[in-house]
Write an enzyme that holds these catalytic residues in place. Structure first.
Site, PDB file in Angstrom:
ATOM      1  N   ASN A 139     -39.000 -43.904  31.333  1.00 22.69           N
ATOM      2  CA  ASN A 139     -40.126 -42.894  30.744  1.00 22.69           C
ATOM      3  C   ASN A 139     -39.387 -42.743  29.126  1.00 22.69           C
ATOM      4  O   ASN A 139     -38.847 -41.211  28.957  1.00 22.69           O
ATOM      5  CB  ASN A 139     -40.309 -41.547  31.655  1.00 22.69           C
ATOM      6  CG  ASN A 139     -41.394 -42.491  32.746  1.00 22.69           C
ATOM      7  OD1 ASN A 139     -42.212 -42.790  32.548  1.00 22.69           O
ATOM      8  ND2 ASN A 139     -40.441 -42.325  33.497  1.00 22.69           N
ATOM      9  N   GLU A 140     -40.514 -42.386  27.283  1.00 22.58           N
ATOM     10  CA  GLU A 140     -39.602 -42.712  26.853  1.00 22.58           C
ATOM     11  C   GLU A 140     -40.191 -41.044  26.088  1.00 22.58           C
ATOM     12  O   GLU A 140     -40.854 -40.455  26.396  1.00 22.58           O
ATOM     13  CB  GLU A 140     -39.368 -43.506  25.866  1.00 22.58           C
ATOM     14  CG  GLU A 140     -39.331 -45.527  25.949  1.00 22.58           C
ATOM     15  CD  GLU A 140     -38.118 -45.132  26.138  1.00 22.58           C
ATOM     16  OE1 GLU A 140     -37.098 -44.333  25.295  1.00 22.58           O
ATOM     17  OE2 GLU A 140     -37.031 -46.647  25.776  1.00 22.58           O
ATOM     18  N   PRO A 141     -38.787 -40.835  24.760  1.00 25.24           N
ATOM     19  CA  PRO A 141     -39.435 -39.532  23.901  1.00 25.24           C
ATOM     20  C   PRO A 141     -41.063 -39.470  24.080  1.00 25.24           C
ATOM     21  O   PRO A 141     -41.587 -40.177  23.264  1.00 25.24           O
ATOM     22  CB  PRO A 141     -38.797 -39.146  23.174  1.00 25.24           C
ATOM     23  CG  PRO A 141     -37.652 -40.024  23.872  1.00 25.24           C
ATOM     24  CD  PRO A 141     -38.621 -41.388  24.391  1.00 25.24           C
ATOM     25  N   SER A 147     -43.149 -38.912  26.684  1.00 25.43           N
ATOM     26  CA  SER A 147     -44.073 -38.505  27.983  1.00 25.43           C
ATOM     27  C   SER A 147     -44.000 -37.449  28.641  1.00 25.43           C
ATOM     28  O   SER A 147     -43.321 -36.671  28.836  1.00 25.43           O
ATOM     29  CB  SER A 147     -43.221 -39.328  29.000  1.00 25.43           C
ATOM     30  OG  SER A 147     -42.566 -41.169  28.248  1.00 25.43           O
ATOM     31  N   THR A 163     -33.403 -47.103  23.025  1.00 25.82           N
ATOM     32  CA  THR A 163     -33.452 -48.343  24.225  1.00 25.82           C
ATOM     33  C   THR A 163     -32.876 -49.240  23.760  1.00 25.82           C
ATOM     34  O   THR A 163     -32.631 -50.736  24.628  1.00 25.82           O
ATOM     35  CB  THR A 163     -34.427 -47.739  24.981  1.00 25.82           C
ATOM     36  OG1 THR A 163     -34.972 -46.260  24.695  1.00 25.82           O
ATOM     37  CG2 THR A 163     -34.400 -48.764  25.687  1.00 25.82           C
TER      38      THR A 163
END
Length: 636
Positions: free
Chosen positions: A164-166, A168, A183
């Site tokens: 869940n990346e920035p 999300s 990432t």
């Protein structure tokens, strides 16, 4: 685990999630594994399933290792355990080196009695149009199992949990996501280059994670310190998805000391409440205050101390003028142009002893270029001053050489040599490269050539630095020689290799990489081997007269208060150090595994040493072009 009044106040005032700090990752991992095992045993006794949400990556490896031990040695049964993994790269085949299916089998599932039908890992082989329905069914399976009893998490440097990346949102569910560039850069080593890292992944959503009854988020190492501080103490934001854990009533943050170093109770405990003052902490607080408000140390006032939570310093040790002088002198006495000690001089206020002179010096370098990148100026100064300097390159560094670079050398050899086998070398290597798919390991011949390239570059840098070739040691520690980013565990053979070179040199000084933020773990493992060897040799006579100095690699700076020896460099010396770094040509234009850094290593080295010099200047000390900093390791 360390806990005092400041820790309790820090948790109460600043930290928004229950956070526990352990001395190291091993201790912490055993505690987490013990708590999970306790739940499994309790559920087994009443015939009830335990549902675990599992993570991958280096963070939970020791937890899984301890669970395997408990299964083998203490009869912990996983027959009633159901697992759901957080995520998986997409697309990826389960047999590939980097797949999380393979990871989980290697570290956990192949070693316990879990039923295959109870293991769930997102499928990276699906057709694109099948993904949505699959994710929906993944959520349903979690619900049908009774929900997650425990969720294990690591944290990425973007603040991502799972993938869940920035950006999300808190209510997201299992879905296909696009990976952040940072990432992907962090994963580059595992995939033999960032260009081979999948751009997408299937991940549980933040909302899925938050439905777990209990969550353990673990983090190890300095590289995670900054994002941990933001996650635990910062405002809730979709830009740092881990902050959503603040809304979960049963989350535990589990850290080692390095990962906790940016938390207020560790970094600036005087802002939390009463703390125990000693010379080191006073120095840390005063240098922080000086840099925080932009005043040289000697200009700080009682009011400055009072307004920044340090009134007890001036009350107990003041007035401010006295404290300022005391700390100023401490910092000033770290500065020396004589890293091996100045002969026939008063050494009472110098970081190194005047005698013996010259000294035998042993410099450990995890990779074949860390020596000149991190302490090249000091290395050359030691040689210039006539010390007997030895260098021990701990690993071959062979996986950091691009195939094209190895082919270039092989091409030269085949064109130059009259030997038919050597003439065929280039053709054979070219064929192996063409047949290799991303993630495949190199052939033994290719690895050997890459090793020789790194050794030749290291010898060139040593010659340029004035070091005789007989003082160069290539240790090729076995833990590293896997041909891929994932390394083996440290063994007695690794440690004995380190001990042997120490016993051969019997040094008066040892320099070693003391940074634990190397994103690929090699520096940490190399330091563990050195530290173990030092413990084994502590009773040797020569060890009684040995100082151990730690330098930092390119990934992290020492805090100014941690520096015990600061070696100033002139502009010419900094440029000479840069040229020594250039000798490592295979690493110059594009380091293969640069972590979060896209710049060349010489650029980072220049910036770091100039930044350190600027900090000394801002504290009110002499203005230098650049400074290499070291902290002394306590052998006792």
């Amino acid at each position: 685990m360390n806990m005092d009044l400041t820790d309790h106040l820090g948790q109460k005032i600043f930290e928004k999630i229950d956070t526990t700090i352990f001395s190291d990752a091993t201790e912490a991992s055993k505690i987490v594994a013990k708590e999970i095992a306790g739940l499994i045993r309790a559920r087994n006794q009443i015939g009830q399933n335990t549902v675990l949400g599992l993570a991958t990556g280096s963070t939970p490896i020791q937890v899984y290792g301890e669970l395997v031990r408990l299964h083998r040695e203490e009869d912990l049964s996983f027959e009633r355990v159901i697992t759901f993994n957080l995520d998986e790269y997409y697309p990826i085949r389960p047999e590939e080196l980097q797949s999380y299916v393979r990871f989980m089998n290697e570290y956990l599932f192949d070693h316990i009695d879990i039923k295959k039908e109870n293991v769930h890992i997102p499928d990276g082989t699906l057709e694109r149009e099948e993904v949505y329905q699959y994710c929906k069914e993944y959520e349903q399976k979690i619900e049908q199992a009774g929900g997650l009893d425990v969720q294990i998490l690591g944290i990425g440097r973007t603040g991502h949990i799972g993938f869940n990346e920035p950006g999300s949102l808190e209510k997201t569910r299992t879905r296909l996501v696009t990976l952040d560039e940072l990432t992907r850069a962090d994963a580059a080593a595992s995939f033999f280059g960032e260009e081979h890292v999948p751009r997408r992944a299937i991940t549980m959503g933040v909302g899925t994670i938050l439905k777990a009854k209990k969550i353990y988020l673990m983090a190890w190492g300095e590289s995670k310190a900054s994002i941990i501080q933001r996650s635990v103490e910062g405002e809730i934001s979709a830009q740092v998805p881990a902050t959503f854990l603040q809304n979960h009533e049963n989350t535990k943050i589990i850290l080692d000391e390095a990962a906790a170093s940016e938390l207020t109770r560790r970094k600036t405990p005087w802002l939390v409440g009463p703390c125990k003052w000693d010379d080191r902490r006073i120095r840390k607080a005063v240098t922080w205050l000086s840099l925080q408000i932009g005043k040289p140390i000697l200009k700080l006032t009682d009011e400055d101390y009072n307004q920044h939570g340090m009134s007890d310093v001036v009350t107990d040790y003041g007035p401010a003028y006295n404290v300022n002088i005391r700390v100023f002198n401490q910092v000033q006495h770290t500065i020396t142009g004589w890293p091996g000690g100045k002969p026939k001089a008063d050494d009472s206020n110098r970081p190194e002893r005047a005698e013996p002179f010259p000294k035998r010096v042993l410099i450990f370098s995890p990779h074949p270029d860390d020596d000149v990148i991190s302490m090249g100026g000091t290395l050359m100064r030691l040689v210039e001053h006539g010390h007997e300097v030895h260098i021990a390159y701990q690993t071959s560094g062979n996986i950091s050489v691009y195939d094209n670079e190895a082919l270039r050398y092989a091409d030269f050899i085949s064109q130059y040599s009259s030997n038919k086998n050597e003439q065929k070398l280039f053709d054979n290597l070219m064929k192996s490269v063409e047949e290799k798919v991303p993630g495949d390991t190199d052939s033994d011949t290719m690895l050997e050539i890459k090793t020789k390239i790194r050794q030749a570059e290291a010898r060139a840098a040593c010659r340029y630095s004035g070091l005789p070739e007989e003082n160069i040691n290539f240790l090729n520690m076995p833990f590293y020689e896997t041909g891929r980013a994932k390394k083996d565990h440290l063994t007695e053979k690794d440690i004995s290799i380190i001990q042997e070179v120490m016993e051969k040199v019997e040094p008066h000084q040892i320099y070693a990489a003391g940074d634990l933020s190397d994103p690929h773990g090699t520096h940490r493992i190399c330091w563990d081997a050195i530290r173990t060897a030092l413990g084994n040799l502590k009773d040797e006579k020569w060890m009684q007269d040995c100082f151990v100095w730690l330098y930092k690699g390119v990934w992290q700076d020492w805090d100014i208060s941690e520096i015990d020896m600061a070696v100033p460099l002139s502009p010419d010396e900094r440029l000479k150090k840069r040229r020594a770094i250039f000798k490592h040509a295979s690493q110059k234009d594009q380091p293969k595994y640069p972590g979060a850094e896209s710049r060349e290593f010489w650029m980072i080295a220049d910036e770091r040493t100039m930044k350190t010099a600027k900090l000394y200047d801002q504290l009110g000390l002499a203005e230098y072009d650049s400074i290499e900093g070291f902290t002394r390791y306590n052998l006792s």
